[in-house]
Scaffold this motif. Structure first.
Motif, PDB file in Angstrom:
ATOM      1  N   UNK A  94       0.792  -1.141  -0.033  1.00 57.24           N
ATOM      2  CA  UNK A  94       0.018  -0.021   0.003  1.00 57.24           C
ATOM      3  C   UNK A  94       0.981   1.175  -0.008  1.00 57.24           C
ATOM      4  N   UNK A  95       1.806   1.408   0.754  1.00 54.88           N
ATOM      5  CA  UNK A  95       2.573   2.343   1.019  1.00 54.88           C
ATOM      6  C   UNK A  95       3.649   2.754  -0.465  1.00 54.88           C
ATOM      7  N   UNK A  96       3.871   1.500  -0.969  1.00 53.42           N
ATOM      8  CA  UNK A  96       4.507   1.597  -2.132  1.00 53.42           C
ATOM      9  C   UNK A  96       3.712   2.155  -3.358  1.00 53.42           C
ATOM     10  N   UNK A 115      -4.915   4.349  -4.713  1.00 56.72           N
ATOM     11  CA  UNK A 115      -4.316   3.005  -4.105  1.00 56.72           C
ATOM     12  C   UNK A 115      -5.604   2.387  -3.424  1.00 56.72           C
ATOM     13  N   UNK A 116      -6.175   3.101  -2.641  1.00 59.52           N
ATOM     14  CA  UNK A 116      -7.397   2.717  -1.814  1.00 59.52           C
ATOM     15  C   UNK A 116      -8.178   1.805  -2.947  1.00 59.52           C
ATOM     16  N   UNK A 117      -8.689   2.373  -3.811  1.00 60.70           N
ATOM     17  CA  UNK A 117      -9.600   1.682  -4.771  1.00 60.70           C
ATOM     18  C   UNK A 117      -8.978   0.421  -5.478  1.00 60.70           C
ATOM     19  N   UNK A 118      -7.788   0.743  -5.899  1.00 61.26           N
ATOM     20  CA  UNK A 118      -7.092  -0.532  -6.326  1.00 61.26           C
ATOM     21  C   UNK A 118      -6.877  -1.629  -5.411  1.00 61.26           C
ATOM     22  N   UNK A 119      -6.906  -1.251  -4.039  1.00 60.49           N
ATOM     23  CA  UNK A 119      -6.708  -2.430  -3.235  1.00 60.49           C
ATOM     24  C   UNK A 119      -8.056  -3.068  -2.578  1.00 60.49           C
ATOM     25  N   UNK A 120      -9.033  -2.590  -3.228  1.00 56.83           N
ATOM     26  CA  UNK A 120     -10.503  -3.350  -2.886  1.00 56.83           C
ATOM     27  C   UNK A 120     -10.699  -4.308  -3.947  1.00 56.83           C
ATOM     28  N   UNK A 121     -11.048  -5.501  -3.766  1.00 59.59           N
ATOM     29  CA  UNK A 121     -11.677  -6.362  -4.734  1.00 59.59           C
ATOM     30  C   UNK A 121     -12.824  -6.088  -5.647  1.00 59.59           C
ATOM     31  N   UNK A 122     -13.540  -5.408  -5.287  1.00 50.86           N
ATOM     32  CA  UNK A 122     -14.890  -4.950  -5.732  1.00 50.86           C
ATOM     33  C   UNK A 122     -14.538  -3.635  -6.818  1.00 50.86           C
TER      34      UNK A 122
END
Length: 242
Positions: A94-96, A115-122
């Motif tokens: 996430x930090x990267x 980044x937050x949206x990228x890291x949600x499966x939905x």
């Protein structure tokens, strides 16, 4: 356990480390929690100078007993740790990812949103969820998401009374297309300038070199665009999409 709600022991540790002057990222690393979880916990329970673990735990227990939890009580980190993902690796990535987005020219808030949206499966988050995850004001979210939409990096849709922001399969293609259009503009502008200043002058020669460079880039990008479209169509057919 990472991905679950904070327990009383964790809150005691948070309080001790906050008092010791540790940052949220370091506390999160020690607890194997996202830094955003620690930041939200402290912010909604008195802040950095007034955080009290016992009171924070009582408040959390009371919220958990309500029939319908409030938005700010939702555990938004559960999904990040599904599929047996390593909490430490998730936080490090996430930090990267944020740092990479910042290096490409995005503001830090815009980078964090992406980044937050990228890291949600939905592949989507509401404006309210983004406010909660980033611990920033709704106005800040609105400005940053507007900027990301202008760059074709994000798509916003009305979801009831709130906005929801999405990624889709064509996000990078649309962003690339905007870049190609900018390169074309640079090429035409530079070549026009070269004619105006004269090709046999230093300024004209410099502009000609610039225009020719971007002309080559545009031709190469057009070739890449066609290859991607062919590949993407094959991928959609393989998935049974129209």
């Amino acid at each position: 356990m990472p991905g679950k709600r904070l327990d009383e022991e964790e809150r005691q540790l948070i309080a001790q480390w906050v008092w010791d002057g540790l940052g949220y990222s370091e506390i999160g690393r020690r607890l194997q929690r996202p830094a955003s979880t620690i930041q939200r916990e402290v912010a909604r329970n008195g802040g950095h100078n007034n955080y009290r673990p016992a009171a924070a735990h009582r408040a959390a227990s009371e919220r958990a007993m309500r029939r319908m939890p409030a938005v700010d009580d939702l555990d938004v980190d559960d999904e990040a740790y599904s599929f047996d993902r390593s909490p430490g690796q998730v936080q490090e990535f996430h930090l990267r990812l944020v740092a990479v987005f910042v290096q490409t020219g995005l503001t830090r808030t815009a980078a964090r949103i992406l980044a937050e949206i990228f890291m949600t499966d939905k592949g989507s988050l509401s404006a309210t969820e983004l406010v909660l995850r980033l611990s920033v004001s709704p106005g800040t979210i609105s400005r940053s998401t507007t900027h990301l939409q202008q760059l074709d990096l994000l798509r916003g849709e009305r979801d009831g009374k709130r906005m929801r922001y999405f990624l889709d399969d064509e996000i990078w293609y649309r962003a690339w297309l905007s870049s190609a259009q900018r390169n074309s503009t640079w090429a035409h502008t530079a070549l026009d300038g070269a004619e105006i200043f004269g090709l046999d002058t230093p300024v004209g020669a410099r502009l000609k070199d610039m225009g020719q460079f971007f002309s080559f880039v545009v031709v190469d990008m057009e070739s890449t665009r066609q290859k991607w479209l062919d590949f993407f169509e094959k991928k959609k057919r393989a998935r049974g999409e129209n």
